[in-house]
Enzyme design. Structure first.
Site, mmCIF file in Angstrom:
data_model
loop_
_atom_site.group_PDB
_atom_site.id
_atom_site.type_symbol
_atom_site.label_atom_id
_atom_site.label_comp_id
_atom_site.label_asym_id
_atom_site.label_seq_id
_atom_site.Cartn_x
_atom_site.Cartn_y
_atom_site.Cartn_z
ATOM 1 N N SER A 42 15.216 -46.806 -15.359
ATOM 2 C CA SER A 42 16.512 -46.679 -14.758
ATOM 3 C C SER A 42 16.846 -47.717 -13.872
ATOM 4 O O SER A 42 17.826 -47.487 -12.841
ATOM 5 C CB SER A 42 17.071 -45.297 -14.466
ATOM 6 O OG SER A 42 16.869 -44.283 -15.423
ATOM 7 N N GLU A 74 5.951 -47.517 -14.813
ATOM 8 C CA GLU A 74 7.243 -46.941 -15.260
ATOM 9 C C GLU A 74 7.174 -45.261 -15.150
ATOM 10 O O GLU A 74 6.601 -44.745 -16.016
ATOM 11 C CB GLU A 74 7.640 -47.505 -16.698
ATOM 12 C CG GLU A 74 7.694 -48.920 -16.652
ATOM 13 C CD GLU A 74 8.551 -49.232 -18.192
ATOM 14 O OE1 GLU A 74 9.682 -49.554 -17.827
ATOM 15 O OE2 GLU A 74 8.076 -48.797 -18.972
ATOM 16 N N HIS A 130 3.913 -48.887 -23.639
ATOM 17 C CA HIS A 130 4.900 -48.180 -23.047
ATOM 18 C C HIS A 130 4.893 -46.844 -23.438
ATOM 19 O O HIS A 130 4.573 -46.476 -24.341
ATOM 20 C CB HIS A 130 6.070 -48.849 -23.853
ATOM 21 C CG HIS A 130 7.636 -48.219 -23.416
ATOM 22 N ND1 HIS A 130 8.163 -47.387 -23.646
ATOM 23 C CD2 HIS A 130 8.502 -49.122 -22.502
ATOM 24 C CE1 HIS A 130 9.294 -47.357 -22.918
ATOM 25 N NE2 HIS A 130 9.378 -48.432 -22.353
ATOM 26 N N ASN A 156 13.905 -54.929 -22.224
ATOM 27 C CA ASN A 156 13.365 -54.140 -23.121
ATOM 28 C C ASN A 156 14.625 -53.538 -23.906
ATOM 29 O O ASN A 156 15.103 -52.534 -23.739
ATOM 30 C CB ASN A 156 12.298 -53.070 -22.646
ATOM 31 C CG ASN A 156 11.872 -52.196 -23.969
ATOM 32 O OD1 ASN A 156 11.853 -52.534 -24.781
ATOM 33 N ND2 ASN A 156 11.373 -50.925 -23.766
ATOM 34 N N GLY A 207 15.136 -44.079 -19.090
ATOM 35 C CA GLY A 207 16.343 -43.608 -19.641
ATOM 36 C C GLY A 207 17.178 -42.595 -19.316
ATOM 37 O O GLY A 207 17.948 -41.890 -20.072
ATOM 38 N N GLU A 264 7.091 -44.655 -24.434
ATOM 39 C CA GLU A 264 7.360 -44.136 -25.916
ATOM 40 C C GLU A 264 6.505 -44.449 -26.962
ATOM 41 O O GLU A 264 6.384 -43.578 -27.888
ATOM 42 C CB GLU A 264 8.968 -44.849 -26.221
ATOM 43 C CG GLU A 264 9.977 -44.216 -25.297
ATOM 44 C CD GLU A 264 11.105 -45.468 -24.929
ATOM 45 O OE1 GLU A 264 11.221 -46.214 -25.666
ATOM 46 O OE2 GLU A 264 11.784 -45.088 -23.907
ATOM 47 N N LYS A 300 14.452 -52.030 -26.764
ATOM 48 C CA LYS A 300 14.008 -50.832 -27.498
ATOM 49 C C LYS A 300 14.424 -51.245 -28.873
ATOM 50 O O LYS A 300 14.748 -52.165 -29.289
ATOM 51 C CB LYS A 300 14.557 -49.435 -26.780
ATOM 52 C CG LYS A 300 14.019 -49.463 -25.455
ATOM 53 C CD LYS A 300 14.412 -47.941 -24.802
ATOM 54 C CE LYS A 300 14.158 -47.957 -23.462
ATOM 55 N NZ LYS A 300 13.789 -46.555 -22.990
HETATM 56 C C1 PEP Z 1 12.035 -49.119 -20.534
HETATM 57 O O1 PEP Z 1 12.449 -48.918 -21.568
HETATM 58 O O2 PEP Z 1 11.038 -49.795 -20.268
HETATM 59 C C2 PEP Z 1 12.929 -48.696 -19.381
HETATM 60 C C3 PEP Z 1 12.626 -48.808 -18.207
HETATM 61 O O3 PEP Z 1 14.024 -48.199 -19.789
HETATM 62 P P1 PEP Z 1 15.297 -47.692 -18.763
HETATM 63 O O4 PEP Z 1 15.600 -48.786 -17.975
HETATM 64 O O5 PEP Z 1 16.511 -47.458 -19.638
HETATM 65 O O6 PEP Z 1 15.011 -46.596 -17.983
#
Ligand code: PEP
Length: 249
Positions: free
Chosen positions: A211, A166, A94, A9, A172, A96, A11
């Site tokens: 992460s 998640e 998601h 992803n 992040g 966000e 973003k």
């Molecule tokens: C994500 O944006 O779905 C995500 C898991 O980001 P990150 O791997 O940077 O934590």
């Protein structure tokens, strides 16, 4: 066992040039047999990425879509438009989108339905905040988000989704869930799916995101109920993303 899937992803990062580099690198790379890979890129990169990924292993995805098929919704992009650009999957729900853009469970369900109507695979994201985890509400929150969507779909529709657990506190932040923490929630998701249909529970891809990096992917991906990863920051670096894909084999 579901096919492992590693989905990146980007973003609001990356570029058409980076998509072209990924397309070239992945076409030449050796990936473990049976591992599926995808990249969710920003809208303006879709067409270039679609061309760059042709003939290679990378599937193309988008990061959100409108709940409407067309109309006076300035700035929105429909599922059909994404398909026309070559997308085959789309993230929905998601964290966000939920926290920054106010998408509640009803909005998430509407987008899942719009994605299915357009022939896209929705990758439905679920996850609790740190406060919810600390209050002992992880399962209630995650399964509540899951049921809010699954109760609004029929059996055939449910079978077309991919899920991604998640934990919001791991996205992040560099703070990954431990394999035990992740497996516990994935196991609860699988049990919840079995209440709808045992076959669905066995077949559904349930990804972990938060992460995930080359140096922690293997210990997460080896967990019995983790079928792949949704990777944010680490999906912008070809070598790092490739290493994660390789550890899914
Ligand atoms: C994500 O944006 O779905 C995500 C898991 O980001 P990150 O791997 O940077 O934590």
């Amino acid at each position: 066992m579901p096919t492992p899937l590693i989905a990146g992803n980007w973003k609001m990062n990356g570029s058409r040039a980076l998509a072209e580099e990924f397309g070239r690198a992945f076409r030449d790379a050796s990936l473990p047999e049976g591992v599926a890979v995808a990249l969710m890129v920003p809208f303006p990169c879709l067409e270039a990425a679609g061309r760059a990924f042709e003939g290679g292993p990378l599937a193309l995805g988008a990061q959100t879509l409108s709940q409407h098929p067309s109309g006076a919704f300035t700035g929105e992009v429909s599922g059909e438009m994404l398909r026309e650009c070559g997308a085959r999957m789309v993230l929905v729900g998601h964290s966000e989108r939920r926290s920054l853009f106010g998408e509640d469970d009803a909005a998430v369900l509407a987008r899942v339905q719009a994605a299915l109507d357009a022939g896209l695979t929705p990758v439905l994201c679920l996850g609790e905040t740190l406060e919810e985890r600390d209050a002992g509400r992880t399962e209630a929150v995650v399964l509540g988000q899951l049921e809010a969507v699954f109760d609004g779909l029929d059996a055939a529709q449910r079978g077309q989704l991919v899920l991604a657990y998640e934990p919001v506190w791991a996205i992040g932040t560099g703070r990954t869930a431990t394999p035990e923490q992740a497996q516990a929630v994935h196991g609860a998701i699988r049990t919840c799916l079995a209440r709808y249909d045992a076959g669905l529970a066995a077949a559904m891809q349930v990804l972990y995101g938060g992460s995930m990096k080359a140096d922690n992917a293997a210990e997460l991906l080896v967990q019995p109920d983790i079928d792949g990863g949704l990777v944010g920051g680490a999906s912008l670096k070809i070598d790092e993303f490739l290493a994660i894909c390789q550890s899914a084999g």
